[in-house]
Enzyme design. Sequence first.
Site, mmCIF file in Angstrom:
data_model
loop_
_atom_site.group_PDB
_atom_site.id
_atom_site.type_symbol
_atom_site.label_atom_id
_atom_site.label_comp_id
_atom_site.label_asym_id
_atom_site.label_seq_id
_atom_site.Cartn_x
_atom_site.Cartn_y
_atom_site.Cartn_z
ATOM 1 N N GLY A 42 -9.314 4.014 5.527
ATOM 2 C CA GLY A 42 -8.716 3.576 4.342
ATOM 3 C C GLY A 42 -9.130 4.237 3.169
ATOM 4 N N CYS A 45 -9.403 4.679 -1.637
ATOM 5 C CA CYS A 45 -7.835 4.219 -2.148
ATOM 6 C C CYS A 45 -7.528 2.710 -1.484
ATOM 7 C CB CYS A 45 -6.886 5.161 -1.415
ATOM 8 S SG CYS A 45 -5.192 4.949 -1.511
ATOM 9 N N GLY A 184 -11.560 6.141 -21.603
ATOM 10 C CA GLY A 184 -10.244 5.922 -22.019
ATOM 11 C C GLY A 184 -9.492 6.641 -20.865
ATOM 12 N N GLY A 185 -10.067 6.970 -19.789
ATOM 13 C CA GLY A 185 -9.056 7.316 -18.590
ATOM 14 C C GLY A 185 -8.258 6.561 -17.953
ATOM 15 N N ILE A 187 -8.353 4.878 -14.866
ATOM 16 C CA ILE A 187 -9.003 3.689 -14.162
ATOM 17 C C ILE A 187 -9.519 2.726 -15.302
ATOM 18 C CG2 ILE A 187 -10.878 2.917 -12.735
ATOM 19 C CD1 ILE A 187 -10.638 5.873 -11.082
ATOM 20 N N ALA A 323 -4.661 10.201 -4.491
ATOM 21 C CA ALA A 323 -4.572 9.943 -2.941
ATOM 22 C C ALA A 323 -3.400 10.584 -2.525
ATOM 23 C CB ALA A 323 -4.257 8.509 -2.929
ATOM 24 N N HIS A 447 24.329 2.830 -12.491
ATOM 25 C CA HIS A 447 24.299 2.255 -13.792
ATOM 26 C C HIS A 447 24.075 0.591 -13.479
ATOM 27 C CE1 HIS A 447 24.981 1.383 -18.078
ATOM 28 N NE2 HIS A 447 25.807 0.455 -17.671
HETATM 29 C C1 LIG Z 1 -10.160 2.076 -9.188
HETATM 30 C C2 LIG Z 1 -9.140 3.284 -8.910
HETATM 31 C C3 LIG Z 1 -7.972 3.253 -9.053
HETATM 32 C C4 LIG Z 1 -7.226 4.362 -8.212
HETATM 33 N N1 LIG Z 1 -6.020 4.400 -8.357
HETATM 34 C C5 LIG Z 1 -5.293 5.589 -7.908
HETATM 35 C C6 LIG Z 1 -3.898 5.533 -7.966
HETATM 36 O O1 LIG Z 1 -3.167 4.453 -8.219
HETATM 37 N N2 LIG Z 1 -3.239 6.619 -7.348
HETATM 38 C C7 LIG Z 1 -3.786 7.778 -6.699
HETATM 39 O O2 LIG Z 1 -3.294 8.536 -6.375
HETATM 40 N N3 LIG Z 1 -5.351 7.651 -6.935
HETATM 41 C C8 LIG Z 1 -5.908 6.550 -7.345
HETATM 42 N N4 LIG Z 1 -7.525 6.479 -7.345
HETATM 43 C C9 LIG Z 1 -8.139 7.667 -6.576
HETATM 44 C C10 LIG Z 1 -7.811 7.670 -5.260
HETATM 45 O O3 LIG Z 1 -8.562 6.516 -4.758
HETATM 46 C C11 LIG Z 1 -8.707 8.922 -4.659
HETATM 47 O O4 LIG Z 1 -7.992 10.196 -5.211
HETATM 48 C C12 LIG Z 1 -8.401 9.066 -3.035
HETATM 49 O O5 LIG Z 1 -8.988 8.060 -2.449
HETATM 50 C C13 LIG Z 1 -9.064 10.292 -2.581
HETATM 51 O O6 LIG Z 1 -8.826 10.305 -1.053
HETATM 52 P P1 LIG Z 1 -10.012 11.161 -0.033
HETATM 53 O O7 LIG Z 1 -9.081 11.091 1.261
HETATM 54 O O8 LIG Z 1 -10.286 12.663 -0.585
HETATM 55 O O9 LIG Z 1 -11.306 10.410 -0.197
HETATM 56 P P2 LIG Z 1 -11.754 8.987 -0.361
HETATM 57 O O10 LIG Z 1 -10.731 7.814 -0.599
HETATM 58 O O11 LIG Z 1 -12.692 8.932 -1.320
HETATM 59 O O12 LIG Z 1 -12.415 8.354 1.074
HETATM 60 C C14 LIG Z 1 -13.556 9.210 1.445
HETATM 61 C C15 LIG Z 1 -14.311 8.716 2.783
HETATM 62 O O13 LIG Z 1 -15.218 9.335 3.157
HETATM 63 C C16 LIG Z 1 -16.342 8.626 3.556
HETATM 64 N N5 LIG Z 1 -17.625 9.442 3.503
HETATM 65 C C17 LIG Z 1 -18.214 9.956 2.614
HETATM 66 N N6 LIG Z 1 -19.117 10.719 3.271
HETATM 67 C C18 LIG Z 1 -19.103 10.284 4.693
HETATM 68 C C19 LIG Z 1 -20.004 11.038 5.778
HETATM 69 N N7 LIG Z 1 -20.986 11.772 5.485
HETATM 70 N N8 LIG Z 1 -19.821 10.474 6.793
HETATM 71 C C20 LIG Z 1 -18.302 9.697 7.051
HETATM 72 N N9 LIG Z 1 -17.722 9.301 6.182
HETATM 73 C C21 LIG Z 1 -18.073 9.581 4.767
HETATM 74 C C22 LIG Z 1 -16.545 7.326 2.412
HETATM 75 O O14 LIG Z 1 -17.079 6.474 2.454
HETATM 76 C C23 LIG Z 1 -14.919 6.955 2.071
HETATM 77 O O15 LIG Z 1 -14.577 6.062 2.837
HETATM 78 C C24 LIG Z 1 -7.860 5.349 -7.694
HETATM 79 C C25 LIG Z 1 -9.269 5.455 -7.619
HETATM 80 C C26 LIG Z 1 -10.261 4.469 -7.987
HETATM 81 C C27 LIG Z 1 -11.488 4.500 -8.120
#
Ligand SMILES: Cc1cc2nc3c(=O)[nH]c(=O)nc-3n(C[C@H](O)[C@H](O)[C@H](O)COP(=O)(O)OP(=O)(O)OC[C@H]3O[C@@H](n4cnc5c(N)ncnc54)[C@H](O)[C@@H]3O)c2cc1C
Length: 474
Positions: A42, A45, A184-185, A187, A323, A447
Site C-alpha cells: 500500500g 498512498c 500552498g501546494g 497536500i 501514485a 447531457h
Molecule cells: C497526504 C498525501 C496525499 C497524497 N495524495 C495523492 C493523490 O491524491 N494522488 C496521487 O497520485 N498522489 C498522491 N500523493 C502522493 C502519492 O502518495 C505518492 O506519489 C505515491 O505513494 C508514490 O508511490 P511509490 O510507489 O513511489 O512509493 P510510496 O507510496 O512512497 O511507497 C514506498 C514504500 O517503500 C517503503 N520503503 C522505503 N525504503 C524501504 C526499504 N529500504 N525496504 C523496504 N521498503 C522500503 C516505504 O516504507 C513505503 O511503504 C499523496 C501523498 C500524500 C503524503
Amino acid sequence: MTDNSNLHVAVVGGGPGGYAAAFLAADLGMEVTLIDPEAHPGGVCLYRGCIPSKALLHVAKLIAEARHATNWGVEFGPPKIDLERLRGFKNSVVARLTAGTGQLAKQRKVHYVQGRASFENSNTLRVGRTKGAEERLQFDRILLATGSRPALISSLKLESPRVMDSTAALDLADVPGSLLVIGGGYIGLELGTVYAALGSKVSIVEMLDGLLPGADRDLVLPLHKRMEKIFDSILLKTTVASMQEEANGVRVTFEGPEVKERQKVFDRVLVSVGRKPNSEIPGLEKTRVKVGPGGFIQVNKQLHTDDPSIYAIGDVVGEPMLAHKASHQGRTAVEAIAGHKVAFEPNAIPAVVFTDPEIAWCGVMETQAQKENREIKVARFPWGASGRALTLDRMEGVTKLILDPQTERVLGMGVCGTGAGELISEGVLAIEMGALAKDIALSIHPHPTLSETIMESAEVFFGTSTHVYRPRRG
Ligand SMILES: Cc1cc2nc3c(=O)[nH]c(=O)nc-3n(C[C@H](O)[C@H](O)[C@H](O)COP(=O)(O)OP(=O)(O)OC[C@H]3O[C@@H](n4cnc5c(N)ncnc54)[C@H](O)[C@@H]3O)c2cc1C
C-alpha cells in the site's frame, strides 16, 4: 508468452509503484518477492497519502455542501463531529484496501516480506524482517520503489506534538482551534480544507506569489477565491522565519513584504513543504546505481539504473510524485525486465488537486508553453454556461483545451471545478490518441453533464460553441 519463470525479481517498497510492479511481474510468470515495512502492500498512498486524505476530503465536501444547502432552502444545522468515528471511517477505508492488496499478493503467489531491505551487492539484499531474523536473499533483478517522505525545513525543526507533517495531520488527533499550514501546494491545501471543514481556523502561508505554484493561474483563481472564504487567511510572498513553542501554542514569526502581523500563535502547525525521495537505501553505494540532483535515483526510459540488475520507479526517481505515475512506471519497468520493447514516455500525466473546487490538468499547459515559447491556442469554456454546473450551483469552474494552432491537435487540458479529477481522463485519452479538436467536438457527450464542457471547449476553438456566443468578425 515468454517464459519468465526462472526470473527471480525483488521489489523493494510496496507503494502503488511497487505493488503494481510486483503483481504484473507475477502475472507474467516471474518469481516475485515484495519487501515493505507495513503489514500489507500500500505504501504512502494507501496508508498515509492519497486514500486517507480523500476519505476525509469526502466528508469535508459533505459538510461544505450541507452548509451551502441553506441557499437552496434546506437547513441542516451545524455539524456535530464525532472525531473517533470519523477517524474510524478513514481507518476502515485504509484497512479494507490494504487487506485487499494483501489478498491480491497472496492470490498471485507474491512472496510478501514485511521488513526493510539493504544492499549487500547488486543482486543480494539483506532483509531485516519486522518479525523474525534477518535474511540474505539473491535476485536476478531488483526493482527499487522506495518512494518518498515529507520534506522538513531544518531551521524550523521544532520537536512538538503541535507541529505536524502530513502523516500526523491525517491521524486527526484533534480539531485545533487554529491551524497554520506552511506551504500552498496540493497536500497543504487538501489537508487545510479538511481541518477548515471540521471547524479549525486555517491560515496558509506560501513563500511564492500564488497558491499551487506551477499550475496555470486561470485554473487556480476560482479555487483561490473559494479558499479566501473557507480559510482565515492566505499569506502569499511570506516565509516562516521561526517557530517557538509556548504554553498555549506555537508562536510563529513571519517575514515578507506583505506581512501585517509579524507574530501569531497557532494551536497547531502543519509543515507541508514538499517531499524528499527515499534514496538513502543502506548499501546502495555497493551497486552502480547513481543518485542525481534532488536525491532522485537516475534511470533511463526503461526505468533501468546504471546497474544492469537494478531498476527504479515512482517517487524515488523524480517528479511528478504521483501514485498513478508510480504504478505506470512500475508496470513499464517489469515489461522491460521481461524483455518487452517498452519505454516510459507519456504525453500526459494527469495531476489532480482534490480541493473544492478540484483542479486537474494534463499534457502541455499554458504556463509551460509560454516558458518554452511554444505556439498554442487556448479554448476556454466557462462553467457559468454549463447547465449541469448550474444544477449543482457550482458555476465558478472553467474547462480549457490547449491546442496546436496548425494541426488542431489536443496538447493539453485543464479543469477547475467540482469533479475535475474525474473529467481529466478524457483529456489524457485525447492527448495519448492524438485526437483533434474536431474529434472532441464531434463526440456526443451526455447531457446534462460536466463532460459537455470539454466538448464545448472544442467548439469554442472553432467559434461555434452552442452555449457561448461569439460575434462574427467583419
Ligand atoms: C497526504 C498525501 C496525499 C497524497 N495524495 C495523492 C493523490 O491524491 N494522488 C496521487 O497520485 N498522489 C498522491 N500523493 C502522493 C502519492 O502518495 C505518492 O506519489 C505515491 O505513494 C508514490 O508511490 P511509490 O510507489 O513511489 O512509493 P510510496 O507510496 O512512497 O511507497 C514506498 C514504500 O517503500 C517503503 N520503503 C522505503 N525504503 C524501504 C526499504 N529500504 N525496504 C523496504 N521498503 C522500503 C516505504 O516504507 C513505503 O511503504 C499523496 C501523498 C500524500 C503524503
